[in-house]
Design a protein around this motif. Structure first.
Motif, mmCIF file in Angstrom:
data_model
loop_
_atom_site.group_PDB
_atom_site.id
_atom_site.type_symbol
_atom_site.label_atom_id
_atom_site.label_comp_id
_atom_site.label_asym_id
_atom_site.label_seq_id
_atom_site.Cartn_x
_atom_site.Cartn_y
_atom_site.Cartn_z
ATOM 1 N N SER A 1 0.812 -1.304 0.157
ATOM 2 C CA SER A 1 -0.052 0.163 0.038
ATOM 3 C C SER A 1 0.891 1.114 0.092
ATOM 4 O O SER A 1 0.379 2.468 -0.350
ATOM 5 N N VAL A 2 2.227 1.122 0.162
ATOM 6 C CA VAL A 2 2.957 2.371 0.458
ATOM 7 C C VAL A 2 3.937 2.472 -0.937
ATOM 8 O O VAL A 2 4.768 3.319 -1.189
ATOM 9 N N PHE A 3 3.410 1.752 -1.800
ATOM 10 C CA PHE A 3 4.011 1.608 -3.293
ATOM 11 C C PHE A 3 4.262 3.166 -4.093
ATOM 12 O O PHE A 3 3.071 3.985 -4.057
ATOM 13 N N LEU A 4 5.588 3.358 -4.275
ATOM 14 C CA LEU A 4 5.696 4.737 -5.254
ATOM 15 C C LEU A 4 6.187 4.273 -6.526
ATOM 16 O O LEU A 4 6.921 3.551 -6.608
ATOM 17 N N ASP A 5 5.291 4.809 -7.534
ATOM 18 C CA ASP A 5 5.812 4.011 -8.996
ATOM 19 C C ASP A 5 6.887 5.053 -9.348
ATOM 20 O O ASP A 5 7.328 4.666 -10.465
ATOM 21 N N ASP A 6 7.140 6.188 -8.861
ATOM 22 C CA ASP A 6 8.178 7.126 -9.485
ATOM 23 C C ASP A 6 9.487 6.962 -8.733
ATOM 24 O O ASP A 6 9.700 7.039 -7.644
ATOM 25 N N LYS A 7 10.646 6.709 -9.601
ATOM 26 C CA LYS A 7 11.898 6.477 -8.995
ATOM 27 C C LYS A 7 12.449 7.290 -8.586
ATOM 28 O O LYS A 7 13.107 7.217 -7.316
ATOM 29 N N LYS A 8 12.385 8.698 -8.820
ATOM 30 C CA LYS A 8 13.102 9.874 -8.223
ATOM 31 C C LYS A 8 12.234 10.115 -6.879
ATOM 32 O O LYS A 8 12.795 10.408 -6.001
ATOM 33 N N GLU A 9 10.910 9.839 -7.061
ATOM 34 C CA GLU A 9 10.115 10.225 -5.576
ATOM 35 C C GLU A 9 10.802 8.982 -4.678
ATOM 36 O O GLU A 9 10.887 9.313 -3.429
ATOM 37 N N ARG A 10 11.074 7.596 -4.876
ATOM 38 C CA ARG A 10 11.535 6.881 -4.002
ATOM 39 C C ARG A 10 13.011 7.057 -3.588
ATOM 40 O O ARG A 10 13.458 7.107 -2.443
ATOM 41 N N GLU A 11 13.855 7.579 -4.348
ATOM 42 C CA GLU A 11 15.033 8.315 -4.203
ATOM 43 C C GLU A 11 15.106 9.453 -3.145
ATOM 44 O O GLU A 11 15.785 9.423 -2.090
ATOM 45 N N GLU A 12 14.173 10.015 -3.300
ATOM 46 C CA GLU A 12 13.953 11.254 -2.530
ATOM 47 C C GLU A 12 13.295 11.014 -1.148
ATOM 48 O O GLU A 12 13.666 11.334 0.009
ATOM 49 N N TYR A 13 12.067 10.232 -1.391
ATOM 50 C CA TYR A 13 11.140 10.007 0.155
ATOM 51 C C TYR A 13 11.798 8.989 0.915
ATOM 52 O O TYR A 13 11.121 8.799 2.144
ATOM 53 N N VAL A 14 12.484 7.808 0.132
ATOM 54 C CA VAL A 14 12.742 6.807 0.876
ATOM 55 C C VAL A 14 14.401 6.620 1.404
ATOM 56 O O VAL A 14 14.619 6.322 2.438
#
Length: 661
Positions: A203-216
């Motif tokens: 349910s926490v899936f982020l589809d955007d690679k740049k967003e994962r780099e930033e927020y995780v």
């Protein structure tokens, strides 16, 4: 030979039996001690003459838990400064089991078990027997043999994308004709399972690679503060990968008494974390203070990140002193007390019936400022309604940089549009109360406009407030004006008035008039609060018509910076020198000055006290460290004393990898 004690042994060969043979623990043992729950190695008695070596037995379990091993690399957990295996749910990971002899699937049966909590139960997801399968399936637990050699096998284990998040204990169980033979308790095989933004089923899936780099994966953020016309920023070290932080965060869930079964739900965890992050009512993480006296703790402006706060709370179990809103936001991205999570789309469209705290957030970004006065007959006259002062600008950090990203339109429609009116009407329909307007009347516009500007100034200096009147009529007016200067908290609440000035103006027809008011440093310096915010309120009464003009503005003084230098090489594992410099700009000496230096992946947070810094003199502090992580890293420093707060500095630097020999 006597008969075995388990009469249902044939059934147990096909279905992994639930965990049995465990001793109950005393009720006073906390969740923090859950990894000490004993498990009996054998759940049945063995008849005389039977050699256990005839059965499959586990010699060792390899977890592939190193930073460069496949598990942490594939699961994006290699940055964690932690010796245990850390994986993300809904994604397979690898373990190796060494048996006492080659595994024979025709006659041997074993399975892997994961347990969490004091009283593991399968129906609550706290006891998980993982069956061997031919092929792994997303969405469910399973283990597949991917390699077999001599007495060793490797398993690819798939976890469910909805499983509990936390620290699990691992056992390998072997079924024998005389019961279940389990491995001994071994903390080295403990496994941390985290949320997985890379997994579409999570349910926490982020589809955007740049967003994962930033927020995780980014361990640094930016806190913005100040005024819409004078935005300030400072970096914040979240430090989620630092030693001890993962366990400290899991400890918060224990302190909040969140049921283990609820720890797979990100909304529940966010809600509980939002509450436990402050000390009010529940002895949570940070104790708030707004009185500008921090003798028994750390001033809110001195913190450079979350690491020291979380580690101190985990160690002491008592609230950490002191915090204000940006500290709460930095540690857990929330407001004081408790707020959210709330749907941003619901806020934008006025659907304030949604959880959590949607009415409060809607009001935060859509309120009006009403200027009114009480008349002698008891009525109130609304002089002016400012519908645009609140919610003018909502910012977040730009992905991939420290710049600002305007996200105002994600929370509200543009002022004055049909969509904005519809959102407000929708919120009113759901119960948001509009201020009662009984016995009130709005005054018509006037012939005279008034505005003022506050000169940009550095803390400790004098500056001017320039008030401009514009007479748009053919009439001549006189006015009595009043300027009030106030020390305010960053919330806008007034602490006290430091400046009171009355002046008269004459306004000729179709002409402008400018008046200047001098603000001296001695008037505000001794009363300043954390963010050096000054609030000015100017009112003027036209003597001929008795009409009132009113304006208010907040000004943030420029605060001197710390300077950080890193001379020489910057290489992983090699000694590096960090120099912090600061020159006292005030016309007074600074005493009991605390300087804090922080840098994730570079050094652990360290502090140094300077008894005295005379006026115009320079502080110079050199600290040695050994960088742990390569790439672009950041150093953050803060300086704090009673006379000067919110002094900070930062430096980006590139750390090279250690060369191969």
């Amino acid at each position: 030979m006597s008969e075995p004690m388990h009469a249902d042994k044939e059934k147990k060969k096909t279905i992994p039996p639930s965990l049995s043979g465990r001793r109950a623990l005393p009720a006073n043992i906390s969740n923090a001690e859950e990894d000490e729950v004993p498990v009996m190695e054998m759940t049945a008695l063995v008849p005389r003459g039977v050699n256990l070596k005839d059965f499959l037995e586990v010699n060792e379990v390899h977890m592939f838990k190193g930073d460069r091993d496949v598990n942490k690399q594939e699961h994006h957990t290699d940055k964690y400064y932690h010796p245990k295996l850390i994986v993300r749910r809904g994604q397979p990971f690898l373990i190796q089991i060494d048996f006492n002899r080659p595994y024979n699937p025709e006659k041997d049966q074993f399975w892997v078990e994961y347990l969490i909590g004091r009283y593991p139960q399968q129906n609550k997801g706290t006891y998980i027997p993982i069956p061997l399968v031919e092929e792994l399936q997303s969405g469910t637990w399973g283990a597949k043999i991917t390699w077999k050699e001599d007495s060793s096998i490797r398993l690819s284990i798939m976890s469910a994308p909805t499983c509990i998040v936390g620290k699990f204990r691992l056992y390998v169980a072997v079924l024998t004709p005389y019961g279940i033979l389990r491995t001994k308790r071994n903390p080295e095989t403990d496994t941390y399972i985290l949320f997985n933004p890379w997994c579409p089923e999570d349910s926490v899936f982020l589809d955007d690679k740049k967003e994962r780099e930033e927020y995780v994966l980014n361990d640094l953020g930016v806190v913005f503060h100040g005024d819409i016309n004078n935005i300030k920023s400072r970096s914040w070290n979240y430090g989620q990968f630092e030693e001890g932080i993962l366990d400290a965060c899991l400890h918060l869930m224990d302190r909040a008494k969140l049921d283990l079964s609820g720890r797979g739900n990100p909304v529940k965890i966010s809600r509980v974390g939002s509450a436990v992050i402050n000390a009010k009512d529940d002895e949570g993480v940070v104790a708030g203070s707004w009185d500008n006296v921090y003798a028994y703790g750390v001033a809110p402006s001195a913190w450079t990140g979350s690491v020291d706060i979380l580690l101190e709370y985990h160690s002491s179990g008592t609230p950490v002193r002191y915090g204000q809103c940006w500290v709460f936001a930095g540690v857990f991205n929330t407001c004081m007390y408790r707020c959210g999570p709330a749907s941003v789309q619901a806020i934008k469209h006025g659907h304030v019936c949604f959880q959590f705290d949607a009415p409060f957030v809607f009001a935060e970004v859509n309120s009006d400022i009403v200027y009114s006065k009480a008349m002698k007959d008891g009525t109130r006259v609304i002089e002016h309604i400012d519908k645009t002062h609140i919610g003018k600008l909502i910012l977040t950090k730009e992905i991939g940089s420290d710049g600002t990203k305007d996200i105002t339109e994600q929370y509200k429609f543009q002022e004055g549009t049909e969509e904005e009116r519809l959102a407000l009407e929708t919120a009113l329909m759901y119960g948001i109360k509009k201020q009662a307007t009984q016995d009130t009347m709005e005054q018509a516009g006037t012939d005279v406009d008034m505005d003022f500007q506050v000169e940009n100034a550095t803390l400790g200096s004098d500056f001017k407030v320039t008030v401009t009147f514009r007479n748009n009529s053919h009439n001549r007016y006189t006015a009595t004006a009043y300027l009030s200067g106030n020390i305010v908290f960053y919330t806008g609440v007034t602490k006290n008035e430091f400046k009171s000035h009355t002046f008269d103006v004459t306004l000729e027809p179709l002409a402008s008039k400018i008046s200047e008011v001098l603000i001296k440093s001695g008037e505000y310096m001794s009363q300043l609060l954390e963010q050096a915010s000054l609030h000015f309120f100017v009112t003027a009464r036209l003597n001929e018509t008795k009409k009132i003009l009113a304006k208010q503005k907040t000004s943030v003084l420029q605060i001197p910076k710390l300077h950080i230098k890193v001379p020489g090489q910057k290489v992983v594992g090699k000694e590096m020198s960090v120099i912090v410099e600061f020159t006292n700009p005030l016309n007074q000496k600074l005493v009991n000055v605390l300087v804090r230096l922080d840098g994730p992946g570079l050094l652990r947070t360290t502090t140094k006290m300077f008894r005295e810094i005379p006026k115009n003199s320079t502080l110079n502090w050199e600290e040695k460290c050994f960088p742990r992580q390569a790439g672009v890293r950041k150093l953050i420093a803060s300086l704090n004393c009673d006379a000067l707060r919110h002094v900070y500095g930062e430096l980006d630097l590139e750390v090279e990898r250690k060369p191969f020999v």
